[in-house]
Design a protein around this motif. Structure first.
Motif, PDB file in Angstrom:
ATOM      1  N   ASN A  38       5.015   9.259   3.234  1.00 34.36           N
ATOM      2  CA  ASN A  38       4.585  10.645   3.133  1.00 34.36           C
ATOM      3  C   ASN A  38       3.324  10.829   3.948  1.00 34.36           C
ATOM      4  O   ASN A  38       2.596   9.865   4.202  1.00 34.36           O
ATOM      5  CB  ASN A  38       4.290  11.002   1.663  1.00 34.36           C
ATOM      6  CG  ASN A  38       3.361   9.989   1.022  1.00 34.36           C
ATOM      7  OD1 ASN A  38       3.806   8.936   0.566  1.00 34.36           O
ATOM      8  ND2 ASN A  38       2.074  10.294   1.019  1.00 34.36           N
ATOM      9  N   SER A  72       4.454  10.690  -3.049  1.00 32.43           N
ATOM     10  CA  SER A  72       5.363   9.691  -2.503  1.00 32.43           C
ATOM     11  C   SER A  72       6.806  10.190  -2.534  1.00 32.43           C
ATOM     12  O   SER A  72       7.235  10.809  -3.504  1.00 32.43           O
ATOM     13  CB  SER A  72       5.246   8.392  -3.304  1.00 32.43           C
ATOM     14  OG  SER A  72       3.979   7.836  -3.123  1.00 32.43           O
ATOM     15  N   LYS A 128       0.955   9.001   9.401  1.00 29.33           N
ATOM     16  CA  LYS A 128       0.589   9.525   8.079  1.00 29.33           C
ATOM     17  C   LYS A 128      -0.643  10.398   8.128  1.00 29.33           C
ATOM     18  O   LYS A 128      -0.966  11.077   7.154  1.00 29.33           O
ATOM     19  CB  LYS A 128       0.327   8.363   7.097  1.00 29.33           C
ATOM     20  CG  LYS A 128       1.594   7.683   6.613  1.00 29.33           C
ATOM     21  CD  LYS A 128       1.286   6.616   5.575  1.00 29.33           C
ATOM     22  CE  LYS A 128       0.731   7.144   4.282  1.00 29.33           C
ATOM     23  NZ  LYS A 128       1.681   7.202   3.172  1.00 29.33           N
ATOM     24  N   ARG A 177      -3.631   9.416   8.035  1.00 29.11           N
ATOM     25  CA  ARG A 177      -4.521   8.922   6.983  1.00 29.11           C
ATOM     26  C   ARG A 177      -5.963   8.922   7.465  1.00 29.11           C
ATOM     27  O   ARG A 177      -6.240   8.421   8.539  1.00 29.11           O
ATOM     28  CB  ARG A 177      -4.151   7.476   6.615  1.00 29.11           C
ATOM     29  CG  ARG A 177      -3.271   7.373   5.403  1.00 29.11           C
ATOM     30  CD  ARG A 177      -3.333   5.975   4.806  1.00 29.11           C
ATOM     31  NE  ARG A 177      -2.370   5.865   3.707  1.00 29.11           N
ATOM     32  CZ  ARG A 177      -2.070   4.731   3.085  1.00 29.11           C
ATOM     33  NH1 ARG A 177      -2.647   3.608   3.453  1.00 29.11           N
ATOM     34  NH2 ARG A 177      -1.214   4.728   2.102  1.00 29.11           N
ATOM     35  N   GLU A 222       5.512   3.836  -7.205  1.00 25.95           N
ATOM     36  CA  GLU A 222       5.217   2.675  -6.367  1.00 25.95           C
ATOM     37  C   GLU A 222       5.155   1.388  -7.180  1.00 25.95           C
ATOM     38  O   GLU A 222       5.001   1.408  -8.403  1.00 25.95           O
ATOM     39  CB  GLU A 222       3.884   2.868  -5.640  1.00 25.95           C
ATOM     40  CG  GLU A 222       3.888   3.985  -4.615  1.00 25.95           C
ATOM     41  CD  GLU A 222       3.410   5.308  -5.171  1.00 25.95           C
ATOM     42  OE1 GLU A 222       3.492   5.513  -6.401  1.00 25.95           O
ATOM     43  OE2 GLU A 222       2.956   6.141  -4.370  1.00 25.95           O
ATOM     44  N   SER A 241       3.984   4.197   1.416  1.00 22.76           N
ATOM     45  CA  SER A 241       4.926   5.256   1.069  1.00 22.76           C
ATOM     46  C   SER A 241       5.053   6.223   2.248  1.00 22.76           C
ATOM     47  O   SER A 241       4.082   6.479   2.961  1.00 22.76           O
ATOM     48  CB  SER A 241       4.465   5.975  -0.195  1.00 22.76           C
ATOM     49  OG  SER A 241       3.104   6.345  -0.082  1.00 22.76           O
TER      50      SER A 241
END
Ligand code: TXA
Ligand code: MG
Length: 319
Positions: free
Chosen positions: A143, A149, A53, A55, A178, A141
């Motif tokens: 993405n 999402s 991701k 992140r 979500e 999620s």
């Protein structure tokens, strides 16, 4: 690895279960949004989620289970949580509950917290995958960080196709947002994230639910909502030498000399391995040292998320 969506069938669901047990990443539909799943009990599999991701932070992830028995093996249900699970599971509700002492979930999945968000999805394919995997599945999620999402398999392929081993397609998600996240801690239900289950429906079961304050300095219920792991030991970052018997959290082959306890996040300098070890090693050192020095960690790839968590863990906090 470049994954294109593959239709969910008995065969591809069995394959998904195998891949998940093998530590691989599988994107799959739930009734809310598509999730990016990995074995929640494997530090390295969970680290792969954050890497895929891209992140910049390690947010705690929702752990998905097939049934109540699987949920009870991970977390402790108080009477509020029992009521909510009985009323709304399977469904778009995640419950943040205390981690059991023998809980096998990776500390990275819960970002080092003593609580875990658990959810039993209602979607038939999600449930079949959980049954096939027979391990709890951590799934944010599906993405890339910062993107919205995904509610269709081709959204997942567009956002993450290069970073996932298998994308199972079972059409658009019915709920499309979500899950609602509710913490049941210290006998109080608190809304942490509005989502696919209306708060009115929850309050019809539990009575009035507290709203989490958006201000991190003014938590709705002090101590309860802290969303970052904070060690008891003082943390000193970017350390290049050690004082006295300070514990050392090292990375790579070069480490300052010292007499205190030491752990190495990754002797070979692999940031994914370091992410996988971060919370477990911090906890170990925290248990045996009153001060921990951390060597500099490169600010690239998963290093950004590692440094984000270390900075938060090192921040001064009230007694
Ligand atoms: O609908 C959903 O919930 C989707 C599908 C795939 O199930 N999953 C999802 O996961 O949205 P994610 O990782 O994108 O969102 C997790 C949310 C975040 O708001 C996070 O802060 C919260 O749950 N959360 C997870 N564990 C927590 C914990 N221990 N304490 C407080 N909040 C937690
Ligand atoms: Mg998300």
């Amino acid at each position: 690895m470049t994954a294109r969506p593959i239709t969910a069938t008995a065969e591809t669901i069995a394959k998904a279960g195998e891949l998940l047990r093998d530590g691989k990443l599988v994107a799959f539909p739930t009734e809310t949004v598509y999730g990016l799943g990995a074995d929640a009990t494997s530090d390295t599999a969970v680290a792969s989620i954050f890497a895929a991701k891209n992140r910049p932070t390690f947010n705690p992830l929702i752990v998905h289970v097939a049934d109540m028995e699987a949920a009870r093996a991970l977390v402790v249900f108080d009477s509020l949580a029992e009521q909510l699970a009985a009323a709304f599971w399977p469904g778009p509700l995640s419950l943040v509950l205390p981690r059991r002492p023998d809980c096998p979930v990776s500390l990275l999945a819960s970002a080092g917290l003593d609580t875990i968000a658990v959810r039993m999805p209602a979607h038939g394919t999600a449930r079949a995958i959980l049954a096939a995997a027979s391990v709890p599945i951590a799934a944010p999620s599906a993405n890339a960080s910062g993107a919205i999402s995904p509610t269709r398999a081709d959204h997942v392929a567009d956002s993450l196709g290069n970073n996932v081993d298998l994308i199972l397609d079972d059409g658009p998600c019915q709920v499309g947002i979500e899950s609602t996240v509710v913490a049941c801690l210290d006998g109080t239900a608190t809304l942490l994230r509005p989502g696919g289950l209306a708060i009115e429906d929850i309050e019809a079961v539990t009575g009035p639910v507290q709203m989490a304050s958006g201000d991190p300095d003014q938590p709705a219920s002090p101590g309860m909502l802290a969303s970052h792991y904070a060690p008891d030991a003082a943390l000193r970052l970017n350390a290049t030498s050690l004082a006295g018997d300070e514990g050392l959290l090292a990375f790579g082959s070069a480490a300052p000399a010292g007499d205190g306890p030491r752990r190495n996040l990754s002797p070979t300098g692999d940031l994914r391995e370091a992410a996988a070890n971060l919370f477990a090693m911090l906890r170990e050192l925290d248990g045996i040292s009153s001060a921990i020095a951390v060597v500099p960690i490169p600010q690239t790839g998963l290093g950004r998320a590692i440094n984000d968590r270390l900075v938060r863990a090192a921040a001064p906090r009230d007694a």
